[in-house]
Design a protein around this motif. Structure first.
Motif, PDB file in Angstrom:
ATOM      1  N   GLY A  26      -3.706 -17.263   7.561  1.00 10.85           N
ATOM      2  CA  GLY A  26      -2.582 -17.851   6.824  1.00 10.85           C
ATOM      3  C   GLY A  26      -1.909 -16.869   5.879  1.00 10.85           C
ATOM      4  O   GLY A  26      -1.072 -17.259   5.066  1.00 10.85           O
ATOM      5  N   VAL A  27      -2.272 -15.608   6.001  1.00 14.10           N
ATOM      6  CA  VAL A  27      -1.667 -14.595   5.135  1.00 14.10           C
ATOM      7  C   VAL A  27      -0.202 -14.392   5.516  1.00 14.10           C
ATOM      8  O   VAL A  27       0.673 -14.236   4.674  1.00 14.10           O
ATOM      9  CB  VAL A  27      -2.437 -13.264   5.257  1.00 14.10           C
ATOM     10  N   LEU A  28       0.051 -14.383   6.837  1.00 14.86           N
ATOM     11  CA  LEU A  28       1.412 -14.244   7.359  1.00 14.86           C
ATOM     12  C   LEU A  28       1.789 -15.493   8.145  1.00 14.86           C
ATOM     13  O   LEU A  28       0.911 -16.193   8.658  1.00 14.86           O
ATOM     14  CB  LEU A  28       1.528 -13.031   8.279  1.00 14.86           C
ATOM     15  N   ASP A  29       3.101 -15.739   8.238  1.00 14.66           N
ATOM     16  CA  ASP A  29       3.569 -16.826   9.097  1.00 14.66           C
ATOM     17  C   ASP A  29       4.680 -16.317  10.016  1.00 14.66           C
ATOM     18  O   ASP A  29       4.948 -15.106  10.061  1.00 14.66           O
ATOM     19  CB  ASP A  29       4.026 -18.041   8.265  1.00 14.66           C
ATOM     20  N   GLU A  30       5.332 -17.246  10.714  1.00 14.92           N
ATOM     21  CA  GLU A  30       6.282 -16.843  11.760  1.00 14.92           C
ATOM     22  C   GLU A  30       7.473 -16.053  11.205  1.00 14.92           C
ATOM     23  O   GLU A  30       8.149 -15.346  11.948  1.00 14.92           O
ATOM     24  CB  GLU A  30       6.776 -18.078  12.536  1.00 14.92           C
ATOM     25  N   HIS A  31       7.731 -16.166   9.896  1.00 17.91           N
ATOM     26  CA  HIS A  31       8.855 -15.403   9.334  1.00 17.91           C
ATOM     27  C   HIS A  31       8.612 -13.900   9.452  1.00 17.91           C
ATOM     28  O   HIS A  31       9.565 -13.116   9.539  1.00 17.91           O
ATOM     29  CB  HIS A  31       9.102 -15.787   7.875  1.00 17.91           C
ATOM     30  N   PHE A  32       7.338 -13.483   9.477  1.00 18.22           N
ATOM     31  CA  PHE A  32       7.053 -12.058   9.643  1.00 18.22           C
ATOM     32  C   PHE A  32       7.442 -11.612  11.048  1.00 18.22           C
ATOM     33  O   PHE A  32       7.982 -10.521  11.245  1.00 18.22           O
ATOM     34  CB  PHE A  32       5.576 -11.758   9.369  1.00 18.22           C
ATOM     35  N   MET A  33       7.170 -12.471  12.026  1.00 20.50           N
ATOM     36  CA  MET A  33       7.561 -12.161  13.415  1.00 20.50           C
ATOM     37  C   MET A  33       9.087 -12.059  13.504  1.00 20.50           C
ATOM     38  O   MET A  33       9.616 -11.185  14.188  1.00 20.50           O
ATOM     39  CB  MET A  33       7.097 -13.271  14.363  1.00 20.50           C
ATOM     40  N   GLN A  34       9.772 -12.973  12.811  1.00 24.41           N
ATOM     41  CA  GLN A  34      11.239 -12.947  12.828  1.00 24.41           C
ATOM     42  C   GLN A  34      11.764 -11.659  12.198  1.00 24.41           C
ATOM     43  O   GLN A  34      12.743 -11.073  12.663  1.00 24.41           O
ATOM     44  CB  GLN A  34      11.801 -14.171  12.099  1.00 24.41           C
ATOM     45  N   LEU A  35      11.074 -11.202  11.164  1.00 24.33           N
ATOM     46  CA  LEU A  35      11.451  -9.944  10.520  1.00 24.33           C
ATOM     47  C   LEU A  35      11.296  -8.780  11.511  1.00 24.33           C
ATOM     48  O   LEU A  35      12.172  -7.921  11.628  1.00 24.33           O
ATOM     49  CB  LEU A  35      10.571  -9.715   9.296  1.00 24.33           C
ATOM     50  N   SER A  63       8.522 -15.718   0.972  1.00 22.34           N
ATOM     51  CA  SER A  63       8.867 -16.583   2.103  1.00 22.34           C
ATOM     52  C   SER A  63       9.704 -15.823   3.120  1.00 22.34           C
ATOM     53  O   SER A  63       9.499 -15.938   4.326  1.00 22.34           O
ATOM     54  CB  SER A  63       9.625 -17.803   1.581  1.00 22.34           C
ATOM     55  N   SER A  64      10.631 -15.016   2.630  1.00 22.57           N
ATOM     56  CA  SER A  64      11.542 -14.298   3.522  1.00 22.57           C
ATOM     57  C   SER A  64      10.838 -13.294   4.424  1.00 22.57           C
ATOM     58  O   SER A  64      11.290 -13.038   5.538  1.00 22.57           O
ATOM     59  CB  SER A  64      12.620 -13.573   2.716  1.00 22.57           C
ATOM     60  N   ILE A  65       9.757 -12.684   3.944  1.00 27.64           N
ATOM     61  CA  ILE A  65       9.059 -11.711   4.788  1.00 27.64           C
ATOM     62  C   ILE A  65       7.842 -12.314   5.496  1.00 27.64           C
ATOM     63  O   ILE A  65       7.133 -11.608   6.200  1.00 27.64           O
ATOM     64  CB  ILE A  65       8.629 -10.452   3.996  1.00 27.64           C
ATOM     65  N   GLY A  66       7.608 -13.591   5.270  1.00 31.67           N
ATOM     66  CA  GLY A  66       6.493 -14.243   5.963  1.00 31.67           C
ATOM     67  C   GLY A  66       5.162 -14.136   5.235  1.00 31.67           C
ATOM     68  O   GLY A  66       4.106 -14.346   5.838  1.00 31.67           O
ATOM     69  N   ALA A  67       5.188 -13.806   3.947  1.00 39.19           N
ATOM     70  CA  ALA A  67       3.953 -13.700   3.157  1.00 39.19           C
ATOM     71  C   ALA A  67       3.559 -15.103   2.707  1.00 39.19           C
ATOM     72  O   ALA A  67       3.770 -15.500   1.558  1.00 39.19           O
ATOM     73  CB  ALA A  67       4.148 -12.776   1.973  1.00 39.19           C
ATOM     74  N   ASN A  68       3.002 -15.848   3.645  1.00 40.17           N
ATOM     75  CA  ASN A  68       2.771 -17.282   3.487  1.00 40.17           C
ATOM     76  C   ASN A  68       1.786 -17.602   2.357  1.00 40.17           C
ATOM     77  O   ASN A  68       2.020 -18.498   1.538  1.00 40.17           O
ATOM     78  CB  ASN A  68       2.267 -17.827   4.823  1.00 40.17           C
ATOM     79  N   LEU A  69       0.682 -16.876   2.307  1.00 41.87           N
ATOM     80  CA  LEU A  69      -0.357 -17.190   1.319  1.00 41.87           C
ATOM     81  C   LEU A  69       0.132 -16.883  -0.095  1.00 41.87           C
ATOM     82  O   LEU A  69      -0.075 -17.688  -1.021  1.00 41.87           O
ATOM     83  CB  LEU A  69      -1.623 -16.392   1.648  1.00 41.87           C
ATOM     84  N   VAL A  70       0.792 -15.762  -0.260  1.00 43.10           N
ATOM     85  CA  VAL A  70       1.349 -15.411  -1.574  1.00 43.10           C
ATOM     86  C   VAL A  70       2.351 -16.478  -1.999  1.00 43.10           C
ATOM     87  O   VAL A  70       2.350 -16.944  -3.149  1.00 43.10           O
ATOM     88  CB  VAL A  70       2.006 -14.014  -1.547  1.00 43.10           C
ATOM     89  N   ARG A  71       3.177 -16.905  -1.068  1.00 42.81           N
ATOM     90  CA  ARG A  71       4.164 -17.937  -1.368  1.00 42.81           C
ATOM     91  C   ARG A  71       3.473 -19.231  -1.826  1.00 42.81           C
ATOM     92  O   ARG A  71       3.888 -19.853  -2.799  1.00 42.81           O
ATOM     93  CB  ARG A  71       5.038 -18.209  -0.140  1.00 42.81           C
ATOM     94  N   ASN A  72       2.427 -19.620  -1.124  1.00 43.38           N
ATOM     95  CA  ASN A  72       1.743 -20.871  -1.463  1.00 43.38           C
ATOM     96  C   ASN A  72       1.088 -20.808  -2.847  1.00 43.38           C
ATOM     97  O   ASN A  72       1.081 -21.800  -3.584  1.00 43.38           O
ATOM     98  CB  ASN A  72       0.699 -21.209  -0.398  1.00 43.38           C
ATOM     99  N   VAL A  73       0.544 -19.642  -3.192  1.00 39.72           N
ATOM    100  CA  VAL A  73      -0.044 -19.500  -4.532  1.00 39.72           C
ATOM    101  C   VAL A  73       1.062 -19.608  -5.579  1.00 39.72           C
ATOM    102  O   VAL A  73       0.870 -20.214  -6.639  1.00 39.72           O
ATOM    103  CB  VAL A  73      -0.806 -18.165  -4.673  1.00 39.72           C
ATOM    104  N   CYS A  74       2.228 -19.052  -5.279  1.00 41.24           N
ATOM    105  CA  CYS A  74       3.369 -19.157  -6.209  1.00 41.24           C
ATOM    106  C   CYS A  74       3.752 -20.620  -6.442  1.00 41.24           C
ATOM    107  O   CYS A  74       4.089 -21.002  -7.570  1.00 41.24           O
ATOM    108  CB  CYS A  74       4.586 -18.424  -5.656  1.00 41.24           C
ATOM    109  N   VAL A  75       3.687 -21.429  -5.409  1.00 43.78           N
ATOM    110  CA  VAL A  75       4.042 -22.855  -5.540  1.00 43.78           C
ATOM    111  C   VAL A  75       3.087 -23.535  -6.525  1.00 43.78           C
ATOM    112  O   VAL A  75       3.503 -24.262  -7.426  1.00 43.78           O
ATOM    113  CB  VAL A  75       4.002 -23.548  -4.159  1.00 43.78           C
ATOM    114  N   ALA A  76       1.778 -23.260  -6.349  1.00 40.48           N
ATOM    115  CA  ALA A  76       0.776 -23.847  -7.247  1.00 40.48           C
ATOM    116  C   ALA A  76       0.948 -23.319  -8.670  1.00 40.48           C
ATOM    117  O   ALA A  76       0.844 -24.070  -9.651  1.00 40.48           O
ATOM    118  CB  ALA A  76      -0.626 -23.543  -6.729  1.00 40.48           C
ATOM    119  N   PHE A  77       1.240 -22.046  -8.771  1.00 39.78           N
ATOM    120  CA  PHE A  77       1.418 -21.402 -10.071  1.00 39.78           C
ATOM    121  C   PHE A  77       2.625 -21.999 -10.792  1.00 39.78           C
ATOM    122  O   PHE A  77       2.600 -22.296 -11.987  1.00 39.78           O
ATOM    123  CB  PHE A  77       1.606 -19.898  -9.829  1.00 39.78           C
ATOM    124  N   ARG A  78       3.688 -22.212 -10.030  1.00 40.94           N
ATOM    125  CA  ARG A  78       4.900 -22.788 -10.632  1.00 40.94           C
ATOM    126  C   ARG A  78       4.613 -24.172 -11.186  1.00 40.94           C
ATOM    127  O   ARG A  78       5.098 -24.544 -12.263  1.00 40.94           O
ATOM    128  CB  ARG A  78       6.033 -22.854  -9.604  1.00 40.94           C
TER     129      ARG A  78
END
Lengths: 135, 157
Positions: B24-33, B90-105
């Motif tokens: 879950g570290v990366l998601d499909e947005h990384f593939m799109q990149l 989110s834009s680069i597909g860093a899914n796990l970092v993004r999710n931690v940011c949501v909880a942090f926010r």
């Protein structure tokens, strides 16, 4: 602020000039790459204030694509200022966000946004914008 | 034997990417990149990721500074930094970092200083892990490109 035109020198170029507004360097790089791949001339700025400064000097902007969440001036606030200006209100504005918030989308469209796109932008989003907004 | 080099590196890349997707570290947005990279912009992915690293480290430093004094914590500014980091992740597909940011926010919106401090540690840990794995990915990619050049060198045909 940076400005470049996509495509090889000497070819007929699309005259459309797009202003991309985003406080994120990452997203500016992504949006600019996508737009330039469609042979569009792109200028990027990092805030709504800089966008308004540029719009005061540059008269040939065909479309503005702006992030929603920016400090100091959100994309919605920028949209309202543009639509409230007799000189600028004719420029189509597209808003983008990484969050899918229906109320936010509805508000932006009601305030006159041409479209609301979810980040990251896809090549298909740019194709649709070119055919629908920049025709 | 020379021709097998590139294939081995490709397998290593595939395995690492599969692991990062599975974790879950990366998601499909990384593939799109990755799909945006082409012959006209052969280093596009590494350029964007470099921008992401610079921007993220600045934001993390800002957040740590903002949390330094419990009595004077500006949660609104922390929220601004987190929105920024969340968006670019989110834009680069860093899914796990993004999710931690949501909880942090969420913690910052509740002015929960202890929760924010704990989540900052989690965020820094996940960001470091992501950065190390992406560096590894780019190193493998470099080796693959080199091996490919050796394989197709006219002198070696």
């Amino acid at each position: 602020m940076s400005s470049e035109q996509g495509g090889a020198a000497g070819e007929l170029q699309c005259e459309s000039h797009v202003l991309a507004v985003d406080d994120s360097s990452v997203d500016r790089a992504l949006v600019a790459h996508l737009l330039r791949s469609s042979k569009l001339r792109v200028t990027t700025v990092d805030s709504g204030r800089r966008a308004l400064d540029l719009l005061g000097m540059e008269k040939n902007v065909s479309m503005i694509i702006t992030d929603y969440w920016m400090p100091e001036m959100t994309g919605l606030e920028l949209l309202k200022k543009i639509k409230g200006s007799s000189e600028l209100k004719g420029i189509p504005v597209v808003i983008m966000s990484s969050e899918n918030v229906p109320n936010r989308i509805r508000t932006c469209l009601d305030e006159g946004a041409e479209d609301f796109l979810l980040k990251p932008l896809q090549p298909s989003d740019v194709s649709r914008l070119c055919s629908r907004v920049l025709r | 034997m020379l021709g097998m080099g590139a294939g081995r590196w490709e397998d290593d890349m595939s395995r690492l990417l599969a692991l990062l997707f599975h974790q879950g570290v990366l998601d499909e947005h990384f593939m799109q990149l990755q799909q945006l990279q082409d012959d006209s912009s052969p280093n596009f992915v590494s350029e964007v990721i470099s921008i992401y690293f610079r921007e993220s480290e600045r934001l993390l430093r800002n957040i740590r500074t903002l949390l330094a004094d419990r009595e004077c914590t500006d949660y609104r500014k922390i929220g601004v930094c987190l929105n920024h980091l969340m968006g670019s992740s989110s834009s680069i597909g860093a899914n796990l970092v993004r999710n931690v940011c949501v909880a942090f926010r969420a913690a910052s919106e509740h002015c929960n200083w202890a929760g924010c401090l704990r989540l900052l540690a989690v965020l820094e840990h996940e960001y470091c892990y992501l950065k190390n794995r992406l560096h590894e990915l780019f190193q493998i990619e470099q080796q693959r490109v080199l091996a490919d050049r050796v394989r197709y060198h006219p002198v070696l045909q």
